[in-house]
Every structure is written in structure tokens, then in C-alpha cells.
Design an enzyme around this catalytic site. Structure first.
Site, PDB file in Angstrom:
ATOM      1  N   LYS A  85      33.734  31.797  53.288  1.00 31.31           N
ATOM      2  CA  LYS A  85      33.196  33.463  53.772  1.00 31.31           C
ATOM      3  C   LYS A  85      31.746  33.228  53.973  1.00 31.31           C
ATOM      4  O   LYS A  85      31.316  32.318  53.122  1.00 31.31           O
ATOM      5  CB  LYS A  85      33.466  34.279  52.728  1.00 31.31           C
ATOM      6  CG  LYS A  85      33.528  35.391  52.246  1.00 31.31           C
ATOM      7  CD  LYS A  85      33.424  36.536  51.318  1.00 31.31           C
ATOM      8  CE  LYS A  85      33.221  37.528  51.187  1.00 31.31           C
ATOM      9  NZ  LYS A  85      33.150  38.117  50.251  1.00 31.31           N
ATOM     10  N   SER A 160      35.687  42.890  50.661  1.00 25.67           N
ATOM     11  CA  SER A 160      35.021  42.776  52.366  1.00 25.67           C
ATOM     12  C   SER A 160      35.661  41.210  52.600  1.00 25.67           C
ATOM     13  O   SER A 160      35.104  41.117  53.811  1.00 25.67           O
ATOM     14  CB  SER A 160      33.648  41.740  51.955  1.00 25.67           C
ATOM     15  OG  SER A 160      33.688  41.060  50.851  1.00 25.67           O
ATOM     16  N   SER A 184      36.673  41.461  46.007  1.00 27.26           N
ATOM     17  CA  SER A 184      36.852  41.005  47.710  1.00 27.26           C
ATOM     18  C   SER A 184      37.066  40.078  47.999  1.00 27.26           C
ATOM     19  O   SER A 184      37.561  39.853  49.387  1.00 27.26           O
ATOM     20  CB  SER A 184      36.064  40.731  48.051  1.00 27.26           C
ATOM     21  OG  SER A 184      34.644  42.784  48.297  1.00 27.26           O
TER      22      SER A 184
END
Ligand code: GLN
Length: 510
Positions: A85, A160, A184
Site C-alpha cells: 500500500k 482505504s 482499511s
């Protein structure tokens, strides 16, 4: 099935076994995933930045070591590639947190988790998409365009960390890292049919994780199976002197717990159903899969009790005060002075440092990030501090006490991961509160620092994946891996194989 398709649809543990036996090289695995990325990305957009060349170099270095018989300190996932990420800094690879304000920033150092992955012989495929600064539940707040859900490309993958989840679901990567501040890792896991784990707060170093809300942020694994997540968490976990909130403790034996769980015997285990988090407001298909999964746990010998965590209903409200307060402070560092974007005021405006900061932040941050900075600044301001931030911190303590009481009665708590399946693009973008409601089931674990994980629990009536969440006591991440692996095995039997294998993948060669 082509060789590539056969390779990328293995689990990470299976890939590692093939590397150990010499059947496949790390280079072949990296090449296979790069070719899938190439064909999937036009419809998925999971990656912000690819690192194909350096991934191949890492793979070659590992293959050479292996050929030389230098395998003593080989990790269980050695040679298996991974996606990261873009909230985690990677030396030499652009890291933006999906924000314009960090466009072009190339970190001069690696996060501790990245150092560990490199030492474990795991090549980094690239950086995955997210809501800007990990703020959102759909990946629509990325400054670089949303990620699409591989189950239905008209729908969001959650957020997210939608990029990491979609990359793993679409077979672009066998594993990924995410960050979880309010869900997330887990909520995108639920919406894409993947496994997502938020470890105990402090169990995985946050050194090099871009700060969103430091008292809640946690790095964790994204995978397709429970065992793969356990193997990965064992690699990235452990004490780190460079993170002052890191816990000096032995990494729990999570892979052993997962392997134990696969035997599907849960006799002696007590599972708690949280009354406040189910029923009304849950999509019928989500509630139905949840109830069936609980029944499967019972069939395997677990004792299921219903209990109450009365303060959970205030968790969302407390989170949306505490989190923005920390965001407003953490994001003050993006001032156009030190790194990233700098926008000078137009010629007719005084060329002061304060104006430069204002123009930089106006141009560099998106609407959602600005909303949270304003909210947090307000909550922390002199006249309102006690009323807002102070009250929210008290609620946080009550939630921790709810957990403590619950864990006196049961080993693990189970709740749905998300009230709905994946929603359509645009559906919640005009209504921030509707977007925040996605986090109702995931936030309590962040507020209390407890470990939690989401695993796929089948498909809802709309054909989309549903997530099922386990929460365990602090520092006992191993406790949730056992029932999670047991449920995964039982569900695989019920659904005729893993859910993630039934995904239609037009981008994979037949
Ligand atoms: N969706 C939550 C939020 O918008 C969680 C974010 C996260 O975990 N990074 O704050």
C-alpha cells in the site's frame, strides 16, 4: 490453463513450496504476476506505481542465493512477491499516499516492514492505490483515480486499501500490505473476497508508515487465505526500537494456529456474538452469511454466546473525533517546505511563507482530507477540546472496558466486517456520513488496539463477497487465526472451493 494462470492462482504458501522444491523460481513468479498486472490494470487500477525491474532484481538475487544452497535463514514465504500500500515508505520507489501533495516524493529510507520483507527474500511488485492519506472507505478519494472491484468493475473495492485488496483478489499479487486505522485492511477485504488482518496495535512496527492517526494506525497483511496472512504477519511482526509504541513481545505462533484450525475442531473454544453489531441495518445477504458462518463454528464444537458491548454504538462517533484530531496534527508537516509539492502564491499576493503554505495545501490536499483537518482542528481548539476530544477519549476507555469484560467470557468475538457488500461508484461520495457508516463494525478494534481479521464468508444474494470478522484480545493474534482457518475450511467445503477461485477473470489467459 496457461502456466501463468496456474501459477498466480496458487496460494502464497503453495508458491513458496514450489520455490523450495525447485519447481519454480522467484523470477518466474514475479514475471507471471507482472504479466497479469499488465492485462488487469486497465480495468482494475490497483497500482499507483510498478517496480517491475527492481522486483526482478530482487528475485534474481534470491534465486542465486537458493541455487548456491544458501537457504538456512530462508523465510516461509521466501521468493514470493508482494504488493505494498502506498501509505508505506519504500526506498527509491515513489510514495505518495495517493495525494498530490507527495507527488514525485522518493523516500530515502525503507519502513521497517519493508526491510523485513527484503530480508525474507520477498520481491516488491509495486505500490497500491488508496484513498488519499488512507482517509475513506471506497478508494474514490485517491488523487489518481479509483480502484475497481474485480468482482464488478462498476463497484468500489472498499477503502482505504482498495488497491491492495483488489490486487490480491485479481491475482495481480499473492500478498499485499495494508494499513488499518478504522478498517482499511478489513473492509476492503470483505468487499473483494480476500483476507485482511489488523494486528494488535504495537505488534507490527509503524516506522515508515505514513501517519494518519498514530494511536490507531496499524500495518497488516492482505492475502487470499488465512494461513498466508499468518505467515506474512510472522515475517513483518516483532519489536522495533524505532517505533516507541512497538510492544516488546514474542511474535505469536499464528501459522501454527492456522494449521491447527484447518483441522476443524473448535471444541473448548468460546465465541461471543456482539448484540450491538448485527441485525437492523445489515444487508439481508450479509446477515444471512454471517448467521450461517456462526452455525458452522458451532458445528465444529465452538460454544457461541451472545453478549453485549454497550458502548460500541458510540465507537463511530468517538473515532470521527479522535481520528481527525490526530490527522490535523500529523498532516501539518505537509507545508511545502520539506518535501513534496510547493505552490507559490500568484504575483499579486504577498510572497510570504504562510501564503506559500496556504496555496500548497489548497492545491495539494483533496476535499476529504481538508474536511478532516478542519474537523480535527476544531475539535482540538481551546474552547472545544474538553467537549469533543476529551469526551471521545472517555468513550474510548469505555469501549476498551467493554472488550475487557467480553474477553473474560469468551476467547474471540465475531461480527460482520461491513454492513453491505461493494457499492457502486458515486453512491456515497456526496454524503460523507453514509461513507463513514461503512466503518461501524471495524472501528471498535482500532479504538481498543485489539487484533481483528476479516475472512470471506461466501457471496451475498447479489453475487458479491461478504466478510466475517474475528476479534481477539490484545497480543493474542494467534487466538483468532485458529477459528478463522477452521471457518475458512468449512466454508470451502460448503461453497465447493474458495470464494476467491470463483471470481470471473477475463484478464487471465485461459
Ligand atoms: N474508512 C476509515 C476512514 O475513513 C478507515 C480508514 C483507515 O483505516 N485508514 O477513516
Amino acid at each position: 490453463m496457461t502456466d501463468t494462470t496456474a501459477l498466480v492462482t496458487l496460494t502464497a504458501a503453495q508458491m513458496a513450496a514450489k520455490i523450495k522444491s525447485g519447481e519454480v523460481s522467484s523470477r518466474e513468479l514475479v514475471e507471471a504476476h507482472l504479466s497479469v498486472i499488465d492485462s488487469a490494470e486497465p480495468s482494475i487500477n490497483a497500482f499507483l506505481k510498478l517496480a517491475g525491474d527492481s522486483a526482478l532484481e530482487q528475485a534474481d538475487a534470491f534465486d542465486k542465493k537458493r541455487a548456491a544452497g544458501d537457504t538456512e535463514d530462508m523465510s516461509e514465504l521466501a521468493g514470493v512477491p508482494i504488493a505494498i500500500k502506498d501509505m508505506i515508505v519504500t526506498k527509491g520507489i515513489e510514495t505518495t499516499a495517493a495525494s498530490k501533495i507527495l507527488q514525485g516524493w522518493v523516500p530515502p529510507y525503507d519502513a521497517t516492514v519493508i526491510t523485513k520483507l527484503k530480508a525474507a527474500g520477498m520481491p516488491l511488485l509495486g505500490k497500491t492505490n488508496l484513498d488519499e492519506f488512507a482517509q475513506g472507505s471506497s478508494t474514490e478519494h485517491s488523487a489518481y483515480g479509483p480502484t475497481h472491484n474485480p468482482w464488478d468493475t462498476e463497484r468500489v473495492p472498499g477503502g482505504s486499501g482498495g488497491g491492495s485488496a483488489s490486487a490480491v483478489a485479481a491475482f495481480e499479487a499473492p500478498l499485499a500490505l495494508g494499513t488499518d486505522t478504522g478498517g482499511s485492511i478489513r473492509q476492503p477485504g470483505a468487499l473483494t473476497g480476500t483476507v485482511g488482518v489488523k494486528p494488535t496495535y504495537g505488534a507490527v512496527s509503524r516506522f515508515g508508515a505514513i501517519a494518519m492517526a498514530s494511536s490507531l494506525d496499524q500495518i497488516g497483511p492482505v492475502s487470499r487465505t488465512v494461513l498466508d496472512a499468518a505467515l506474512l504477519q510472522e515475517i513483518i511482526g516483532g519489536h522495533d526500537v524505532r517505533d516507541s509504541t512497538s510492544i516488546p513481545m514474542k511474535v505469536p505462533a499464528m501459522a501454527a494456529a492456522a494449521r491447527q484450525g484447518a483441522k476443524r475442531d473448535l471444541k473448548g473454544m468460546k465465541v461471543g456474538l456482539v448484540k450491538e453489531l448485527s441485525g437492523e441495518g445489515y444487508q439481508p445477504g450479509v446477515q444471512a452469511r454471517f448467521n450461517e458462518a456462526v452455525k458452522l463454528l458451532q458445528d465444529m464444537g465452538a460454544q457461541v454466546v451472545e453478549l453485549s458491548c454497550p458502548h460500541f454504538e458510540y465507537a463511530l462517533g468517538a473515532y470521527y473525533i479522535i481520528m481527525p484530531s490526530e490527522v490535523s496534527s500529523n498532516l501539518a508537516r505537509y507545508d511545502g517546505m520539506r518535501y513534496g509539492l510547493r505552490v507559490m502564491p500568484p504575483a499579486d499576493v504577498p510572497q510570504t511563507a504562510a501564503n506559500m503554505m496556504a496555496y500548497t495545501r489548497e492545491a495539494g490536499f483533496g476535499d476529504e482530507v481538508k474536511r478532516r483537518i478542519i474537523l480535527g482542528t476544531y475539535a482540538l481548539s481551546a474552547g472545544y477540546y474538553d467537549a469533543w476530544y476529551g469526551s471521545a477519549q472517555k468513550v474510548r476507555t469505555l469501549i476498551i472496558e467493554d472488550f475487557n469484560e467480553a474477553f473474560e467470557q469468551v476467547d474471540t468475538l465475531v461480527v460482520p466486517t461491513s454492513p453491505t457488500t461493494a457499492f457502486k461508484f458515486g453512491e456515497k461520495m456526496d454524503d460523507p456520513l453514509a461513507m463513514y457508516m461503512n466503518d461501524i463494525d471495524t472501528i471498535p478494534a482500532n479504538l481498543a488496539g485489539t487484533p481483528a481479521m476479516s475472512i470471506p464468508a461466501g457471496l451475498s444474494d447479489d453475487g458479491l463477497p461478504v466478510g466475517f470478522q474475528f476479534i481477539a484480545p490484545q497480543k493474542r493474534d494467534d487466538v483468532m487465526y485458529k477459528p478463522a482457518a477452521a471457518l475458512e475450511a468449512a466454508l470451502n467445503e460448503q461453497w465447493g472451493g474458495p470464494i476467491w477461485k470463483s471470481l470471473k477473470t477475463p484478464w487471465l489467459a485461459k
